[in-house]
Design an enzyme around this catalytic site. Structure first.
Site, PDB file in Angstrom:
ATOM      1  N   ARG A  67       0.853  -1.188   0.000  1.00  0.00           N
ATOM      2  CA  ARG A  67       0.000   0.000   0.000  1.00  0.00           C
ATOM      3  C   ARG A  67       0.884   1.231   0.000  1.00  0.00           C
ATOM      4  O   ARG A  67       1.960   1.242   0.593  1.00  0.00           O
ATOM      5  CB  ARG A  67      -0.886   0.031   1.250  1.00  0.00           C
ATOM      6  CG  ARG A  67      -2.075  -0.891   1.199  1.00  0.00           C
ATOM      7  CD  ARG A  67      -2.939  -0.734   2.431  1.00  0.00           C
ATOM      8  NE  ARG A  67      -2.226  -1.132   3.624  1.00  0.00           N
ATOM      9  CZ  ARG A  67      -1.635  -0.332   4.483  1.00  0.00           C
ATOM     10  NH1 ARG A  67      -1.675   0.980   4.333  1.00  0.00           N
ATOM     11  NH2 ARG A  67      -1.005  -0.816   5.532  1.00  0.00           N
ATOM     12  N   TYR A 193      -1.276  -3.785  -7.182  1.00  0.00           N
ATOM     13  CA  TYR A 193      -1.013  -4.672  -6.054  1.00  0.00           C
ATOM     14  C   TYR A 193      -1.902  -4.439  -4.837  1.00  0.00           C
ATOM     15  O   TYR A 193      -2.072  -3.302  -4.398  1.00  0.00           O
ATOM     16  CB  TYR A 193       0.456  -4.566  -5.610  1.00  0.00           C
ATOM     17  CG  TYR A 193       0.816  -5.556  -4.523  1.00  0.00           C
ATOM     18  CD1 TYR A 193       0.646  -6.921  -4.744  1.00  0.00           C
ATOM     19  CD2 TYR A 193       1.269  -5.150  -3.285  1.00  0.00           C
ATOM     20  CE1 TYR A 193       0.933  -7.845  -3.755  1.00  0.00           C
ATOM     21  CE2 TYR A 193       1.571  -6.067  -2.286  1.00  0.00           C
ATOM     22  CZ  TYR A 193       1.402  -7.418  -2.531  1.00  0.00           C
ATOM     23  OH  TYR A 193       1.686  -8.337  -1.544  1.00  0.00           O
ATOM     24  N   GLY A 247       0.038  -9.259  13.376  1.00  0.00           N
ATOM     25  CA  GLY A 247      -0.437 -10.480  14.020  1.00  0.00           C
ATOM     26  C   GLY A 247      -1.925 -10.782  13.991  1.00  0.00           C
ATOM     27  O   GLY A 247      -2.366 -11.694  14.690  1.00  0.00           O
ATOM     28  N   GLY A 489       0.921 -19.563  19.170  1.00  0.00           N
ATOM     29  CA  GLY A 489      -0.013 -20.397  19.940  1.00  0.00           C
ATOM     30  C   GLY A 489      -0.040 -20.039  21.419  1.00  0.00           C
ATOM     31  O   GLY A 489      -1.080 -20.114  22.090  1.00  0.00           O
TER      32      GLY A 489
HETATM   33  P1  GTP Z   1      -2.042  -7.542   7.659  1.00  0.00           P
HETATM   34  O1  GTP Z   1      -2.526  -8.619   6.753  1.00  0.00           O
HETATM   35  O2  GTP Z   1      -0.987  -6.694   7.034  1.00  0.00           O
HETATM   36  O3  GTP Z   1      -3.135  -6.713   8.222  1.00  0.00           O
HETATM   37  O4  GTP Z   1      -1.202  -8.273   8.852  1.00  0.00           O
HETATM   38  P2  GTP Z   1      -1.677  -9.074  10.159  1.00  0.00           P
HETATM   39  O5  GTP Z   1      -1.977  -8.117  11.258  1.00  0.00           O
HETATM   40  O6  GTP Z   1      -2.712 -10.060   9.811  1.00  0.00           O
HETATM   41  O7  GTP Z   1      -0.320  -9.815  10.591  1.00  0.00           O
HETATM   42  P3  GTP Z   1       0.077 -11.365  10.483  1.00  0.00           P
HETATM   43  O8  GTP Z   1      -0.717 -12.224  11.415  1.00  0.00           O
HETATM   44  O9  GTP Z   1       0.117 -11.761   9.067  1.00  0.00           O
HETATM   45  O10 GTP Z   1       1.562 -11.317  11.063  1.00  0.00           O
HETATM   46  C1  GTP Z   1       2.568 -10.510  10.485  1.00  0.00           C
HETATM   47  C2  GTP Z   1       3.934 -11.014  10.866  1.00  0.00           C
HETATM   48  O11 GTP Z   1       4.067 -11.036  12.285  1.00  0.00           O
HETATM   49  C3  GTP Z   1       4.191 -12.430  10.369  1.00  0.00           C
HETATM   50  O12 GTP Z   1       5.523 -12.512   9.909  1.00  0.00           O
HETATM   51  C4  GTP Z   1       4.004 -13.274  11.608  1.00  0.00           C
HETATM   52  O13 GTP Z   1       4.778 -14.462  11.562  1.00  0.00           O
HETATM   53  C5  GTP Z   1       4.437 -12.334  12.744  1.00  0.00           C
HETATM   54  N1  GTP Z   1       3.708 -12.619  14.003  1.00  0.00           N
HETATM   55  C6  GTP Z   1       2.367 -12.824  14.158  1.00  0.00           C
HETATM   56  N2  GTP Z   1       2.058 -13.109  15.457  1.00  0.00           N
HETATM   57  C7  GTP Z   1       3.215 -13.070  16.142  1.00  0.00           C
HETATM   58  C8  GTP Z   1       3.563 -13.293  17.528  1.00  0.00           C
HETATM   59  O14 GTP Z   1       2.719 -13.584  18.389  1.00  0.00           O
HETATM   60  N3  GTP Z   1       4.879 -13.146  17.858  1.00  0.00           N
HETATM   61  C9  GTP Z   1       5.839 -12.818  16.923  1.00  0.00           C
HETATM   62  N4  GTP Z   1       7.107 -12.709  17.341  1.00  0.00           N
HETATM   63  N5  GTP Z   1       5.556 -12.627  15.609  1.00  0.00           N
HETATM   64  C10 GTP Z   1       4.273 -12.752  15.225  1.00  0.00           C
HETATM   65  C1  SPV Z   2      -2.781  -4.336   5.429  1.00  0.00           C
HETATM   66  O1  SPV Z   2      -1.820  -3.695   4.988  1.00  0.00           O
HETATM   67  O2  SPV Z   2      -3.331  -4.073   6.514  1.00  0.00           O
HETATM   68  C2  SPV Z   2      -3.307  -5.480   4.656  1.00  0.00           C
HETATM   69  C3  SPV Z   2      -2.812  -5.664   3.293  1.00  0.00           C
HETATM   70  O3  SPV Z   2      -4.159  -6.199   5.141  1.00  0.00           O
HETATM   71  S1  SPV Z   2      -3.586  -4.619   2.164  1.00  0.00           S
HETATM   72  O4  SPV Z   2      -4.762  -5.295   1.617  1.00  0.00           O
HETATM   73  O5  SPV Z   2      -2.615  -4.351   1.100  1.00  0.00           O
HETATM   74  O6  SPV Z   2      -4.014  -3.402   2.819  1.00  0.00           O
END
Ligand code: GTP
Ligand code: SPV
Ligand code: MN
Length: 579
Positions: A67, A193, A247, A489
């Site tokens: 983004r 994208y 996360g 977890g």
């Molecule tokens: P968007 O899709 O961008 O909104 O991201 P999201 O908030 O869904 O984040 P996502 O769960 O994909 O995690 C992003 C990164 O943080 C990944 O590389 C995960 O492996 C890492 N991550 C998620 N949870 C944890 C956690 O509890 N501890 C750590 N150290 N890393 C984490």
């Molecule tokens: C984020 O950036 O919070 C996402 C990916 O979930 S996007 O759809 O590109 O915004």
């Protein structure tokens, strides 16, 4: 903007002059044909038919991998309506600029018209959209991420969100992502994208929908929704707002530690990125996921951290900007497994193990149908949504913010969310690892004046007889570069404490910032952390919080005199408690 669907599509065709127009009907046959076309033009790479059936790799332009907040605009009538945190462009000026860039931009191309629904079609949550695009990547992605169907054309009339997308020349200098809240219109040019172009997601379900939600008395939020069943059979639903790549997907699909599984705990996913939340007749909050798929961060995802995400993207999925293993046409990314000796990197160049560069882009992603998720909740399609017991806020903080604390009440919770901060990630273009305030994880997504957004949250709380409790969490504290809390977890242990608090258990210690667990209240059975580190992640350091308060004061200055007085009152109380 044009009122009816046919006028809108005619306007788009007149301006952008595609060679032909194709209406997307939501059928598998049509998408299969389009994917085949994309393979023939090398827009997609077909992946291993046994290991990854019906999956494709897509590489976006190297200057177009996230983004782009600096080129995202809220084109409300006045700058004041966009507020202190958004880029604003005067709507007529924006329409003229976009029309000039778009004139003839689809010459020789096909324009696809995608009718889609956010939230289950016909449910009280449902809102409809039409996106026109010249990208098959967008068509396939939207078909995974939203409910695409030609049946929507029969029900929408003039009440739909208009979305115009063209890759145009992918010229970064002329890239714009504009939302026009007064017209329910989104216009995106020169990107191909993710959130810039899958217009149902951030542009509609957050920036436009936050405007609708303010007017109609509900909430459109950047939140996951997860369901937890305890051994006694009682179910709890929790929503959580964490900034991009902090996360949400992982918490939404959490697999509890074995000690919890053995006792009969169950975790189910409702949504991993966006929640639409309404006030129920009982004065509780009900949340639904308007999406139909996941657009999840690939790096760091593996069978240990998030097996459910791994299993979700092994069929009928798109993989964008990951590495290709040419030995068997599978994909790889950092943190998936031991790297293969050689790969084709995300830009299409040969890559060798031990190379300085990353094989997958840090913001590479999987686009997977939510129905693939092994732990999808049966409540996912519930037209009424699920009743929330708790709302979590949180960010990526190396220090200062403890593992979890409970807000004193709704108003204090709104304060906590309004001052959230997090280190920036690769999900948006720009520097990574810079601490910034990201209120409610909505800084890039709130489609109107954030002062009014805070006020809207405060006013929603006034009408709640059964308000969820509000907590702040931080999985990301570090010492000497290593994470102190194991996360993933093991976050179940924190969720369990949160549910106990929702059940009224007399847990925790009052601190100046809110209620923090005693270390003995975190279930340590099977937990791999030293007592010292556990005490550290639960610690509230007065000196660090005094610095935090100074920074919050600077943050609040940006909002000027329109900042709701309740929030300044909360800040003053925090200051007093710290003395
Ligand atoms: P968007 O899709 O961008 O909104 O991201 P999201 O908030 O869904 O984040 P996502 O769960 O994909 O995690 C992003 C990164 O943080 C990944 O590389 C995960 O492996 C890492 N991550 C998620 N949870 C944890 C956690 O509890 N501890 C750590 N150290 N890393 C984490
Ligand atoms: C984020 O950036 O919070 C996402 C990916 O979930 S996007 O759809 O590109 O915004
Ligand atoms: Mn997100």
């Amino acid at each position: 903007m044009k009122k009816s669907v046919s006028d809108f599509v005619a306007f788009c065709a007149d301006l952008m002059q595609p060679e032909k127009t194709v209406w997307i009907d939501g059928s598998k046959r049509q998408i299969d044909e389009l994917n085949k076309t994309a393979v023939s033009t090398q827009e997609f790479v077909a992946l291993n038919k046994e290991k990854l059936p019906n999956c494709f790799l897509h590489r976006s332009a190297p200057n177009d991998v996230a983004r782009i907040e600096s080129r995202t605009f809220i084109c409300s009538r006045t700058k004041e309506q966009a507020g202190p945190t958004n880029n604003w462009m005067e709507p007529n000026e924006a329409y003229k600029l976009l029309s000039d860039i778009s004139r003839g931009c689809m010459k020789g191309r096909t324009m696809y018209v995608i009718p889609y629904s956010m939230a289950p079609i016909g449910s009280p949550f449902a809102k409809y959209g039409i996106e026109v695009t010249d990208s098959i990547y967008v068509v396939t992605s939207m078909t995974i991420m939203t409910r695409v169907s030609n049946k929507i054309l029969d029900v929408i009339g003039d009440d739909f969100v208009r979305g115009i997308h063209s890759k145009a020349e992918l010229d970064a200098e002329k890239r714009y992502i504009c939302q026009f809240p007064q017209d329910n219109t989104i216009w995106s040019v020169n990107s191909g994208y993710g959130g810039n172009v899958l217009l149902g997601k951030k542009c509609f379900a957050l920036r436009i929908a936050s405007n609708l939600a303010r007017d109609e008395g509900w909430l459109a939020e950047h939140m996951l929704i997860v369901g937890i069943t305890r051994p006694d059979g009682k179910k709890y639903y929790i929503a959580g707002a964490f900034p991009s790549a902090c996360g949400k997907t992982n918490l939404a699909m959490l697999i509890p530690p074995k000690e919890y599984l053995e006792r009969g705990y169950k975790v189910e996913t409702i949504g991993d990125d966006i929640a639409w939340i309404r006030v129920g007749k009982d004065g509780a909050l009900y949340a639904a996921n308007p999406e139909y798929g996941f657009f999840g961060v690939a790096p760091g995802t593996n069978m240990k951290t998030n097996a459910n995400a791994m299993l979700s993207c092994q069929k009928d999925s798109l993989l964008t900007n990951v590495a290709l293993n040419p030995a068997d046409d599978t994909v790889w990314w950092e943190g998936m497994s031991e790297a293969p000796e050689t790969l084709i990197d995300w830009t299409g160049k040969p890559w060798h193990k031990g190379s300085e560069t990353k094989a997958a882009h840090p913001n590479s992603r999987f686009t997977a149908p939510i129905v693939n998720c092994p732990c999808l909740s049966p409540e996912f399609e519930n037209p009424q949504g699920v009743k929330l017991s708790a709302i979590l806020f949180g960010g990526r903080r190396e220090d200062t913010v403890p593992l979890v604390y409970e807000a004193k009440n709704w108003e204090h919770g709104v304060f906590v969310a309004s001052v959230m901060a997090s280190q920036t990630t690769a999900a948006a273009a720009g520097a990574v690892g810079v601490l910034r305030r990201d209120p409610f994880a909505m800084l890039p997504f709130c489609g109107y004046n954030m002062n009014d957004y805070f006020a809207h949250w405060l006013s929603i709380g006034k009408n709640l007889k059964n308000a969820p409790k509000i907590f702040n969490v931080n999985w990301f504290q570090k010492k000497n570069g290593r994470f102190l809390w194991p996360g993933f977890g093991d976050n179940m242990r924190v969720i369990d404490w949160i549910i106990d608090r929702c059940e009224g258990k007399e847990y925790g210690t009052q601190t100046p910032i809110g209620i923090v667990p005693k270390s003995s209240e975190i279930n340590q059975e099977g937990l791999n952390i030293s007592q010292e580190d556990l005490e550290q992640v639960l610690n509230v350091d007065k000196n660090l919080w005094e610095n935090e308060v100074s920074d919050i004061e600077r943050h609040y200055k940006k909002f000027g005199s329109k900042l709701p007085k309740e929030l300044n009152k909360q800040l003053n109380e925090l200051k007093q408690h710290l003395q």
